[in-house]
Design an enzyme around this catalytic site. Structure first.
Site, PDB file in Angstrom:
ATOM      1  N   THR A   1      -0.961 -13.042   7.731  1.00  0.00           N
ATOM      2  CA  THR A   1       0.442 -13.295   7.376  1.00  0.00           C
ATOM      3  C   THR A   1       1.316 -13.164   8.621  1.00  0.00           C
ATOM      4  O   THR A   1       2.265 -13.936   8.811  1.00  0.00           O
ATOM      5  CB  THR A   1       0.922 -12.313   6.283  1.00  0.00           C
ATOM      6  OG1 THR A   1      -0.086 -12.202   5.290  1.00  0.00           O
ATOM      7  CG2 THR A   1       2.208 -12.771   5.645  1.00  0.00           C
TER       8      THR A   1
ATOM      9  N   ASN B   1       0.800  -1.238   0.000  1.00  0.00           N
ATOM     10  CA  ASN B   1       0.000   0.000   0.000  1.00  0.00           C
ATOM     11  C   ASN B   1       0.830   1.286   0.000  1.00  0.00           C
ATOM     12  O   ASN B   1       0.470   2.265  -0.634  1.00  0.00           O
ATOM     13  CB  ASN B   1      -1.001  -0.010   1.161  1.00  0.00           C
ATOM     14  CG  ASN B   1      -0.335  -0.058   2.501  1.00  0.00           C
ATOM     15  OD1 ASN B   1       0.751  -0.633   2.650  1.00  0.00           O
ATOM     16  ND2 ASN B   1      -0.939   0.541   3.492  1.00  0.00           N
TER      17      ASN B   1
ATOM     18  N   GLU C   1       7.760   0.429  16.029  1.00  0.00           N
ATOM     19  CA  GLU C   1       8.784   0.954  15.134  1.00  0.00           C
ATOM     20  C   GLU C   1       8.889   2.450  15.396  1.00  0.00           C
ATOM     21  O   GLU C   1       8.216   3.003  16.243  1.00  0.00           O
ATOM     22  CB  GLU C   1       8.384   0.678  13.679  1.00  0.00           C
ATOM     23  CG  GLU C   1       8.289  -0.803  13.378  1.00  0.00           C
ATOM     24  CD  GLU C   1       8.057  -1.115  11.907  1.00  0.00           C
ATOM     25  OE1 GLU C   1       7.464  -0.277  11.208  1.00  0.00           O
ATOM     26  OE2 GLU C   1       8.483  -2.196  11.473  1.00  0.00           O
TER      27      GLU C   1
ATOM     28  N   CYS D   1      -3.193   1.495   6.462  1.00  0.00           N
ATOM     29  CA  CYS D   1      -3.558   0.797   7.700  1.00  0.00           C
ATOM     30  C   CYS D   1      -4.084   1.772   8.746  1.00  0.00           C
ATOM     31  O   CYS D   1      -4.729   1.365   9.691  1.00  0.00           O
ATOM     32  CB  CYS D   1      -2.349   0.049   8.241  1.00  0.00           C
ATOM     33  SG  CYS D   1      -0.912   1.117   8.414  1.00  0.00           S
TER      34      CYS D   1
ATOM     35  N   GLU E   1       3.863  -5.310  12.344  1.00  0.00           N
ATOM     36  CA  GLU E   1       2.927  -4.191  12.179  1.00  0.00           C
ATOM     37  C   GLU E   1       1.803  -4.695  11.292  1.00  0.00           C
ATOM     38  O   GLU E   1       2.015  -4.912  10.096  1.00  0.00           O
ATOM     39  CB  GLU E   1       3.627  -2.998  11.516  1.00  0.00           C
ATOM     40  CG  GLU E   1       4.782  -2.428  12.303  1.00  0.00           C
ATOM     41  CD  GLU E   1       4.347  -1.797  13.613  1.00  0.00           C
ATOM     42  OE1 GLU E   1       3.173  -1.409  13.726  1.00  0.00           O
ATOM     43  OE2 GLU E   1       5.172  -1.712  14.526  1.00  0.00           O
TER      44      GLU E   1
HETATM   45  P1  NDP Z   1       0.293  -9.269   3.214  1.00  0.00           P
HETATM   46  O1  NDP Z   1       0.317  -9.739   4.611  1.00  0.00           O
HETATM   47  O2  NDP Z   1      -0.448 -10.087   2.225  1.00  0.00           O
HETATM   48  O3  NDP Z   1       1.760  -9.102   2.637  1.00  0.00           O
HETATM   49  C1  NDP Z   1       2.766  -8.333   3.255  1.00  0.00           C
HETATM   50  C2  NDP Z   1       4.126  -8.822   2.801  1.00  0.00           C
HETATM   51  O4  NDP Z   1       4.342 -10.141   3.317  1.00  0.00           O
HETATM   52  C3  NDP Z   1       4.246  -8.939   1.291  1.00  0.00           C
HETATM   53  O5  NDP Z   1       5.573  -8.628   0.912  1.00  0.00           O
HETATM   54  C4  NDP Z   1       3.931 -10.397   1.069  1.00  0.00           C
HETATM   55  O6  NDP Z   1       4.418 -10.867  -0.160  1.00  0.00           O
HETATM   56  C5  NDP Z   1       4.645 -11.032   2.244  1.00  0.00           C
HETATM   57  N1  NDP Z   1       4.202 -12.378   2.603  1.00  0.00           N
HETATM   58  C6  NDP Z   1       3.053 -13.019   2.251  1.00  0.00           C
HETATM   59  N2  NDP Z   1       3.042 -14.276   2.767  1.00  0.00           N
HETATM   60  C7  NDP Z   1       4.196 -14.430   3.466  1.00  0.00           C
HETATM   61  C8  NDP Z   1       4.762 -15.507   4.237  1.00  0.00           C
HETATM   62  N3  NDP Z   1       4.145 -16.673   4.400  1.00  0.00           N
HETATM   63  N4  NDP Z   1       5.953 -15.293   4.841  1.00  0.00           N
HETATM   64  C9  NDP Z   1       6.592 -14.119   4.716  1.00  0.00           C
HETATM   65  N5  NDP Z   1       6.121 -13.073   3.977  1.00  0.00           N
HETATM   66  C10 NDP Z   1       4.930 -13.216   3.371  1.00  0.00           C
HETATM   67  O7  NDP Z   1      -0.238  -7.760   3.275  1.00  0.00           O
HETATM   68  P2  NDP Z   1      -0.610  -6.856   2.051  1.00  0.00           P
HETATM   69  O8  NDP Z   1       0.568  -6.694   1.156  1.00  0.00           O
HETATM   70  O9  NDP Z   1      -1.915  -7.335   1.505  1.00  0.00           O
HETATM   71  O10 NDP Z   1      -0.811  -5.433   2.788  1.00  0.00           O
HETATM   72  C11 NDP Z   1      -2.008  -5.046   3.334  1.00  0.00           C
HETATM   73  C12 NDP Z   1      -2.030  -5.325   4.827  1.00  0.00           C
HETATM   74  O11 NDP Z   1      -0.941  -4.655   5.449  1.00  0.00           O
HETATM   75  C13 NDP Z   1      -3.269  -4.784   5.496  1.00  0.00           C
HETATM   76  O12 NDP Z   1      -3.768  -5.738   6.393  1.00  0.00           O
HETATM   77  C14 NDP Z   1      -2.773  -3.572   6.250  1.00  0.00           C
HETATM   78  O13 NDP Z   1      -3.536  -3.225   7.371  1.00  0.00           O
HETATM   79  C15 NDP Z   1      -1.397  -3.985   6.625  1.00  0.00           C
HETATM   80  N6  NDP Z   1      -0.587  -2.810   6.906  1.00  0.00           N
HETATM   81  C16 NDP Z   1      -0.218  -2.551   8.199  1.00  0.00           C
HETATM   82  C17 NDP Z   1       0.505  -1.408   8.508  1.00  0.00           C
HETATM   83  C18 NDP Z   1       0.949  -1.126   9.905  1.00  0.00           C
HETATM   84  O14 NDP Z   1       1.835  -0.301  10.077  1.00  0.00           O
HETATM   85  N7  NDP Z   1       0.409  -1.770  10.923  1.00  0.00           N
HETATM   86  C19 NDP Z   1       0.875  -0.455   7.468  1.00  0.00           C
HETATM   87  C20 NDP Z   1       0.454  -0.841   6.144  1.00  0.00           C
HETATM   88  C21 NDP Z   1      -0.250  -1.989   5.881  1.00  0.00           C
HETATM   89  P3  NDP Z   1       3.381 -10.939  -1.404  1.00  0.00           P
HETATM   90  O15 NDP Z   1       2.905  -9.571  -1.664  1.00  0.00           O
HETATM   91  O16 NDP Z   1       4.216 -11.465  -2.496  1.00  0.00           O
HETATM   92  O17 NDP Z   1       2.292 -11.870  -0.995  1.00  0.00           O
END
Ligand code: NDP
Length: 481
Positions: A230, A150, A461, A282, A248
């Site tokens: 995740t 995002n 963080e 988020c 996070e």
């Molecule tokens: P995901 O959890 O799907 O993915 C995050 C990252 O983790 C991506 O690089 C993804 O790769 C990778 N990933 C996926 N599966 C695994 C695994 N089994 N082991 C290790 N890494 C893995 O999140 P999104 O990309 O869909 O992002 C949206 C989410 O992030 C929302 O829930 C949002 O709330 C949260 N978010 C939280 C923030 C915070 O600060 N708390 C800030 C911004 C977002 P790939 O894309 O290739 O699947």
């Protein structure tokens, strides 16, 4: 069309598999580049490079590490326009937003931690005249940084900058859905003269590359931002290996609007907190609770203002809301709108996808959507939607709105609107979230702790918290007599 490369040992290289994944432009729905389909073998190479670089990088004088990081920050700033355009094409977000927020904040992450690491001090505890304790803080070694789609460059740099500043070598994995600016960053790191192996970027699927990073025995810490599911999987793999973890995760943030608020400021900011970046932040406020005397006026004005938002080509300067990040994500957001209807919600505006014309005719757009008439505890109001969808509902008392606000499994951020000072402090204290914004939203001082409670994450963080996470404290106790 460009083939992106992994950045390993200071070089841009192909994935071992030789395979690539399609990278889409959300605004057009078309493939516009290819991203390496890496796997555990690429992670292995990256770890070997990082291990080799660590003994020198970890003892490189802090001033020199800071100089290199500041150089990267300067290069990001010099390339603001091209990076913002790349981020907009890759994510679907308005280019104006990337120029105003994503890219400047990525540069700030590097310059902040360049400076912070110079000022980072450790503790000392004197035991009168018998002994003196002091705490050494050493870098951890090779660490993994995994970031979501995002806010791609912003969140990626938010992790790797403190990790590098503290003297670690990094294996970074951006989301495979939005890899472009991390790829461009690897070129800027080469230009800045970052030594080979210090920062390695491996592109590809989470369950392949991300999972291999989490499971690698030589990676001693994981800093992850992404979805809660995740995060659970990462903790399952990494916790038994005793890795340090910073998670996070998701949010379902409440906005509490009391009738005594500064109305104009609240209305404009609530539009922003609901729909900025297509609601894909988020920290977006997705449940708006309004004190009953103000409810009807707020509802009418909020809907009228949302209808004015211009949904369009993200590369056009006056676009307010661009495309959502993927076809799959669009389907997920629309399915939540259907769920809201089944749960008795009334769609006040939006509620559907949008077909644009010309270049964007096949893009993934959703109209800004406002829903009322739902109970606070229905699924629509409990689960993260992460799109341009917001619910509104009235409340009658402080206790009632606190119950509503705190009712979800999440606890990332809360937004509170009131001019009553004691109430602002009292309610802030009782909100179960890691961050509370009073009469504002997304104001971010990089020195403050950032993170959530409950299913929004573990650890903090930002500022010194990040430098503490990326270092291991060691107490030295010296007997004085
Ligand atoms: P995901 O959890 O799907 O993915 C995050 C990252 O983790 C991506 O690089 C993804 O790769 C990778 N990933 C996926 N599966 C695994 C695994 N089994 N082991 C290790 N890494 C893995 O999140 P999104 O990309 O869909 O992002 C949206 C989410 O992030 C929302 O829930 C949002 O709330 C949260 N978010 C939280 C923030 C915070 O600060 N708390 C800030 C911004 C977002 P790939 O894309 O290739 O699947």
């Amino acid at each position: 069309m460009e083939y992106l490369k992994n950045h390993i040992n200071g070089e841009l290289i192909e994935p071992v598999s030789g395979k690539y994944l399609d990278n889409y432009e959300p605004a057009t729905g078309q493939v516009y580049s290819f991203v390496p389909d890496s796997d555990a073998r690429d992670v292995e190479r990256a770890v070997a490079a990082a291990e080799k670089a660590f003994p020198v990088w970890s003892v490189t004088p802090t001033q020199e590490r800071a100089r290199l990081l500041q150089h990267i920050a300067d290069l990001i700033t010099q390339n603001l326009n091209s990076l913002a355009r790349a981020e907009s094409i890759d994510t679907g977000k308005p280019v104006t937003l990337a120029k105003r927020m994503d890219i400047p904040r990525a540069a700030s992450n590097f310059s902040f931690f360049a400076s912070a690491t110079i000022h980072f001090a450790s503790e000392s505890h004197a035991m009168e005249d018998s002994a003196l304790n002091y705490t050494l803080r050493k870098p951890l070694g090779v660490v993994g940084c995994i970031s979501p789609w995002n806010l791609p460059l912003y969140l990626f740099t938010w992790k790797i900058a403190p990790a590098l500043a503290a003297g670690n070598c990094v294996i970074g994995k951006p989301s495979e859905i939005t890899p472009m600016t991390a790829y461009l960053l690897s070129k800027l790191c080469q230009e800045a003269g970052l030594p080979p192996g210090v920062l390695n970027i491996v592109h590809g699927y989470g369950p392949k590359v991300g999972a291999a990073i989490c499971a690698h025995p030589k990676i001693s810490a994981i800093s992850f931002t992404g979805g809660t599911k995740t995060g659970i999987e990462i903790a399952r793999v990494a916790a038994p290996m005793f890795k340090k973890l910073s998670l996070e995760l998701g949010g379902k943030n409440p906005v509490l609007v009391f009738a005594d608020c500064d109305y104009a400021n609240m209305l404009e900011t609530t539009i922003r907190s609901a729909f900025t970046n297509q609601g894909e932040i988020c920290l977006c406020g997705s449940r708006v609770f309004v004190e009953r005397p103000l409810y009807e006026k707020f509802k009418n004005d909020f809907v009228a203002r949302a209808k004015q938002l211009k949904v369009g080509d993200p590369l056009v300067e006056d676009t307010d809301q661009g495309a959502v990040v993927s076809q799959q994500h669009k389907a997920k957001v629309l399915s939540y709108i259907e769920l809201a209807k089944q749960e008795g919600g009334k769609i006040l505006c939006g509620g559907h996808d949008m077909k644009l014309s010309g270049r964007c005719k096949d893009g993934w757009f959703i109209a800004p959507t406002i829903i009322e008439g739902l109970s606070y505890d229905c699924r629509t109001n409990q689960e993260e939607i992460f799109g341009p969808v917001v619910t509104i509902m009235p409340f009658d008392s402080e206790d009632e709105v606190l119950d509503y606000a705190n009712s979800t499994p999440y606890g990332l951020a809360s937004i509170l609107w009131t001019q009553n000072l004691p109430r602002a402090h009292r309610v802030s204290d009782q909100l179960k979230s890691g961050i509370v914004w009073v009469n504002c939203w997304m104001v971010h001082d990089l020195r403050t702790p950032f993170g959530g409670v409950k299913q929004s994450g573990v650890g903090r963080e930002g500022g010194l918290e990040a430098l503490r996470f990326f270092t291991e404290p060691k107490n030295v106790c010296v007997k004085l007599k």
